[in-house]
Scaffold this motif. Structure first.
Motif, PDB file in Angstrom:
ATOM      1  N   PHE A 299       0.620  -1.126   0.036  1.00  3.49           N
ATOM      2  CA  PHE A 299      -0.085  -0.089   0.136  1.00  3.49           C
ATOM      3  C   PHE A 299       0.847   1.360   0.000  1.00  3.49           C
ATOM      4  CE2 PHE A 299      -2.327   3.300   2.399  1.00  3.49           C
ATOM      5  CZ  PHE A 299      -3.440   3.501   1.530  1.00  3.49           C
ATOM      6  N   ARG A 300       1.876   1.279   0.813  1.00  4.73           N
ATOM      7  CA  ARG A 300       2.844   2.526   1.133  1.00  4.73           C
ATOM      8  C   ARG A 300       3.573   2.801  -0.450  1.00  4.73           C
ATOM      9  NH1 ARG A 300       0.079   5.449   4.652  1.00  4.73           N
ATOM     10  NH2 ARG A 300      -0.028   4.047   6.566  1.00  4.73           N
ATOM     11  N   LEU A 301       4.150   1.485  -0.810  1.00  2.00           N
ATOM     12  CA  LEU A 301       4.988   1.594  -2.067  1.00  2.00           C
ATOM     13  C   LEU A 301       4.144   1.985  -3.249  1.00  2.00           C
ATOM     14  CD1 LEU A 301       7.735   1.067  -3.308  1.00  2.00           C
ATOM     15  CD2 LEU A 301       7.227  -1.152  -3.691  1.00  2.00           C
ATOM     16  N   ASP A 302       2.977   1.409  -3.342  1.00  2.00           N
ATOM     17  CA  ASP A 302       2.175   1.833  -4.539  1.00  2.00           C
ATOM     18  C   ASP A 302       1.591   3.350  -4.300  1.00  2.00           C
ATOM     19  OD1 ASP A 302       2.589  -0.667  -5.575  1.00  2.00           O
ATOM     20  OD2 ASP A 302       0.628  -1.510  -5.088  1.00  2.00           O
ATOM     21  N   GLY A 303       1.470   3.666  -3.082  1.00  4.88           N
ATOM     22  CA  GLY A 303       1.149   5.272  -3.047  1.00  4.88           C
ATOM     23  C   GLY A 303       2.044   6.132  -2.912  1.00  4.88           C
ATOM     24  N   GLY A 304       3.149   5.837  -3.241  1.00  2.98           N
ATOM     25  CA  GLY A 304       4.433   6.674  -3.246  1.00  2.98           C
ATOM     26  C   GLY A 304       4.699   7.258  -1.768  1.00  2.98           C
ATOM     27  N   GLN A 305       4.388   6.429  -0.893  1.00  2.00           N
ATOM     28  CA  GLN A 305       4.499   6.954   0.791  1.00  2.00           C
ATOM     29  C   GLN A 305       5.727   6.095   1.076  1.00  2.00           C
ATOM     30  OE1 GLN A 305       0.755   5.860   2.489  1.00  2.00           O
ATOM     31  NE2 GLN A 305      -0.268   7.396   1.738  1.00  2.00           N
ATOM     32  N   PHE A 306       6.930   6.814   0.755  1.00  2.00           N
ATOM     33  CA  PHE A 306       8.363   6.088   0.709  1.00  2.00           C
ATOM     34  C   PHE A 306       8.811   6.095   2.242  1.00  2.00           C
ATOM     35  CE2 PHE A 306       8.129   4.854  -3.335  1.00  2.00           C
ATOM     36  CZ  PHE A 306       7.762   6.127  -4.262  1.00  2.00           C
ATOM     37  N   SER A 307       8.522   7.225   2.781  1.00  2.00           N
ATOM     38  CA  SER A 307       9.050   7.378   4.151  1.00  2.00           C
ATOM     39  C   SER A 307       8.479   6.386   5.154  1.00  2.00           C
ATOM     40  CB  SER A 307       8.956   8.515   4.755  1.00  2.00           C
ATOM     41  OG  SER A 307       9.629   9.707   3.953  1.00  2.00           O
ATOM     42  N   GLU A 308       6.888   6.138   4.928  1.00  2.00           N
ATOM     43  CA  GLU A 308       6.292   5.322   5.707  1.00  2.00           C
ATOM     44  C   GLU A 308       6.561   3.727   5.128  1.00  2.00           C
ATOM     45  OE1 GLU A 308       4.917   7.787   4.129  1.00  2.00           O
ATOM     46  OE2 GLU A 308       3.777   8.997   5.604  1.00  2.00           O
ATOM     47  N   MET A 309       6.760   3.570   4.121  1.00  2.00           N
ATOM     48  CA  MET A 309       7.391   2.093   3.569  1.00  2.00           C
ATOM     49  C   MET A 309       8.543   1.884   4.043  1.00  2.00           C
ATOM     50  SD  MET A 309       9.407   0.287   1.243  1.00  2.00           S
ATOM     51  CE  MET A 309       9.999   1.490   0.090  1.00  2.00           C
ATOM     52  N   GLY A 310       9.693   2.693   4.192  1.00  2.00           N
ATOM     53  CA  GLY A 310      10.936   2.513   4.574  1.00  2.00           C
ATOM     54  C   GLY A 310      11.005   2.297   6.085  1.00  2.00           C
ATOM     55  N   ALA A 311      10.043   2.795   6.819  1.00  2.00           N
ATOM     56  CA  ALA A 311       9.828   2.655   8.293  1.00  2.00           C
ATOM     57  C   ALA A 311       9.247   1.417   8.665  1.00  2.00           C
ATOM     58  CB  ALA A 311       8.746   3.860   8.768  1.00  2.00           C
ATOM     59  N   LEU A 312       8.903   0.631   7.712  1.00  2.00           N
ATOM     60  CA  LEU A 312       8.373  -0.805   8.085  1.00  2.00           C
ATOM     61  C   LEU A 312       9.586  -1.866   8.132  1.00  2.00           C
ATOM     62  CD1 LEU A 312       5.611  -1.020   5.382  1.00  2.00           C
ATOM     63  CD2 LEU A 312       5.397  -1.187   8.151  1.00  2.00           C
ATOM     64  N   PHE A 313      10.789  -1.303   7.759  1.00  2.00           N
ATOM     65  CA  PHE A 313      11.967  -2.101   7.943  1.00  2.00           C
ATOM     66  C   PHE A 313      12.727  -1.858   9.090  1.00  2.00           C
ATOM     67  CE2 PHE A 313      11.279  -1.964   3.342  1.00  2.00           C
ATOM     68  CZ  PHE A 313      11.889  -3.244   2.875  1.00  2.00           C
ATOM     69  N   THR A 314      13.538  -2.742   9.641  1.00  2.00           N
ATOM     70  CA  THR A 314      14.445  -2.524  10.652  1.00  2.00           C
ATOM     71  C   THR A 314      15.506  -1.490  10.509  1.00  2.00           C
ATOM     72  OG1 THR A 314      15.927  -4.324  10.225  1.00  2.00           O
ATOM     73  CG2 THR A 314      13.917  -5.050  11.806  1.00  2.00           C
ATOM     74  N   ALA A 315      16.161  -1.170  11.351  1.00  2.00           N
ATOM     75  CA  ALA A 315      17.249  -0.036  11.327  1.00  2.00           C
ATOM     76  C   ALA A 315      18.308  -0.695  10.305  1.00  2.00           C
ATOM     77  CB  ALA A 315      17.848   0.494  12.478  1.00  2.00           C
TER      78      ALA A 315
END
Length: 73
Positions: A20-36
């Motif tokens: 959803f985040r990737l397709d919607g161009g919400q890259f900061s939110e998509m990146g936040a799904l990953f660990t540090a």
């Protein structure tokens, strides 16, 4: 302790949020799904860390779409 079914459901939820985040161009939110120290490894390259993953995804989009179509600034 979570059951196998609960664990699978949780994985599906994270995957759906990622898409959803990737397709919607919400890259900061998509990146936040990953660990540090998480790595996003694609056919176009890879990035490690939440901010780097978001920047990398944004850069891929910037190379493919006209500026006026961007949703994540």
């Amino acid at each position: 302790m979570a059951t196998a079914l609960e664990e699978k459901d949780a994985i599906r939820e994270v995957l759906a949020e990622y898409c959803f985040r990737l397709d919607g161009g919400q890259f900061s939110e998509m990146g936040a799904l990953f660990t540090a120290d998480g790595t996003w490894d694609t056919a176009f390259g890879k990035a490690t860390g939440c901010a780097a993953i978001a920047d990398f995804a944004r850069g891929l989009r910037d190379r493919r779409l006209p500026r006026e179509n961007h949703t994540d600034k």
